[in-house]
Design an enzyme around this catalytic site. Structure first.
Site, PDB file in Angstrom:
ATOM      1  N   ARG A   1     -12.458   6.179  -1.667  1.00 22.09           N
ATOM      2  CA  ARG A   1     -11.518   5.340  -0.932  1.00 22.09           C
ATOM      3  C   ARG A   1     -11.860   3.874  -1.208  1.00 22.09           C
ATOM      4  O   ARG A   1     -13.033   3.497  -1.183  1.00 22.09           O
ATOM      5  CB  ARG A   1     -11.601   5.663   0.559  1.00 22.09           C
ATOM      6  CG  ARG A   1     -10.415   5.175   1.321  1.00 22.09           C
ATOM      7  CD  ARG A   1     -10.206   5.821   2.663  1.00 22.09           C
ATOM      8  NE  ARG A   1      -9.040   5.193   3.266  1.00 22.09           N
ATOM      9  CZ  ARG A   1      -7.790   5.620   3.110  1.00 22.09           C
ATOM     10  NH1 ARG A   1      -7.554   6.716   2.417  1.00 22.09           N
ATOM     11  NH2 ARG A   1      -6.776   4.975   3.656  1.00 22.09           N
TER      12      ARG A   1
ATOM     13  N   CYS B   1       0.823  -1.211   0.000  1.00 24.76           N
ATOM     14  CA  CYS B   1       0.000   0.000   0.000  1.00 24.76           C
ATOM     15  C   CYS B   1       0.864   1.270   0.000  1.00 24.76           C
ATOM     16  O   CYS B   1       1.484   1.539  -1.014  1.00 24.76           O
ATOM     17  CB  CYS B   1      -0.997  -0.065   1.145  1.00 24.76           C
ATOM     18  SG  CYS B   1      -2.451   0.940   0.794  1.00 24.76           S
TER      19      CYS B   1
ATOM     20  N   HIS C   1      -3.418  -5.827   2.393  1.00 22.38           N
ATOM     21  CA  HIS C   1      -3.097  -5.988   3.817  1.00 22.38           C
ATOM     22  C   HIS C   1      -3.662  -7.330   4.245  1.00 22.38           C
ATOM     23  O   HIS C   1      -4.167  -8.094   3.441  1.00 22.38           O
ATOM     24  CB  HIS C   1      -3.777  -4.896   4.651  1.00 22.38           C
ATOM     25  CG  HIS C   1      -3.351  -3.512   4.296  1.00 22.38           C
ATOM     26  ND1 HIS C   1      -2.096  -3.018   4.552  1.00 22.38           N
ATOM     27  CD2 HIS C   1      -4.031  -2.496   3.714  1.00 22.38           C
ATOM     28  CE1 HIS C   1      -2.027  -1.759   4.151  1.00 22.38           C
ATOM     29  NE2 HIS C   1      -3.184  -1.413   3.625  1.00 22.38           N
TER      30      HIS C   1
END
Ligand code: GLN
Length: 232
Positions: free
Chosen positions: A120, A87, A184
């Site tokens: 997002r 990320c 993640h």
């Protein structure tokens, strides 16, 4: 093995990647030394594997500035070290990225740049990995505002089946022994075959003895079902 800047880039639990690599190496009798290098310390240049995790925009911008000023990661890559970025840690391996509304210089180790997306991206991330890497599907969780655009010198890590990744189509990137992902989870707990790829790159071997992956297989099956549900 070096965990880069735990003081800045550890917001999303990506330190688990270090634990997984160390555990899977030790289980094969490969001696490992793990070092956590804070952002006010010089980066050693002779490690086999460097890991960079996710972070919020401010720490990401500061981390990139300090890595650029340090210069150690570039030297390590020139000597053939493995780098795994997640990320924010993935974005800063590219030429540029945005932190809030400011364009920031990245390390330019991967031919890509990131800008802000319309929304997002938060949720399950799944994809089919580049067949040349010989890995099962990618499983992860993403949480980022940036979108990443790949240049001709890198290959996408995966084709997205659930989630956004780079841009809704491709996810992550790799070139040589450098690999970045939006995943993640932490990524290497959810993708043990990816952990073993990094270990194989570092050790210069084509195969490693198999391990008992019962628990991660169960996690992957459960998350694969969640990813399918997220698509509906
Ligand atoms: N700050 C970056 C973004 O929002 C990276 C976030 C992260 O590392 N999860 O795009």
């Amino acid at each position: 093995m070096v965990w880069i800047y735990p003081d800045l880039l550890s917001t999303y639990g990506d330190r688990g990647n270090l634990l997984i690599l160390a555990r899977r190496a030790a289980a094969r009798g490969i001696p490992v030394e793990t070092i956590e290098v804070r952002s006010d310390q010089p980066l050693p240049t002779t490690a086999d594997i460097y890991l960079i995790g996710g972070g919020e925009d401010g720490p990401q911008a500061l981390g990139a500035q300090r890595l650029l000023a340090d210069g150690g990661l570039r030297r390590a890559v020139a000597q053939g070290s493995v780098v795994f970025g997640v990320c924010a840690g993935y974005q800063l391996l590219g030429g540029s990225f945005f932190a809030k509304d400011a364009k920031c210089a990245g390390l330019d180790l991967l031919d890509l740049h990131s800008d802000r997306g319309p929304s997002r991206a938060v949720g399950e991330l799944a994809g089919t990995i580049d067949p040349r890497l010989g890995l099962p599907p990618l499983s992860g969780f993403e949480n980022h505002g940036g979108r990443t655009h790949l240049g001709p010198e890198v290959s996408p890590l995966a084709k997205v089946t659930t989630g956004i990744g780079n841009d809704g189509n491709s996810e992550g990137a790799w070139r040589g022994k450098l690999l970045g992902t939006y995943s993640h989870g932490p990524a290497l707990a959810r993708n043990p075959a990816l952990a073993d790829l990094l270990l194989r790159w570092a050790a210069g071997v084509n195969a490693l003895p198999p391990l008992d992956d019962t628990w991660s297989d169960r996690l992957r099956a459960e998350r694969a079902a969640a990813a399918v549900a997220a698509r509906q």
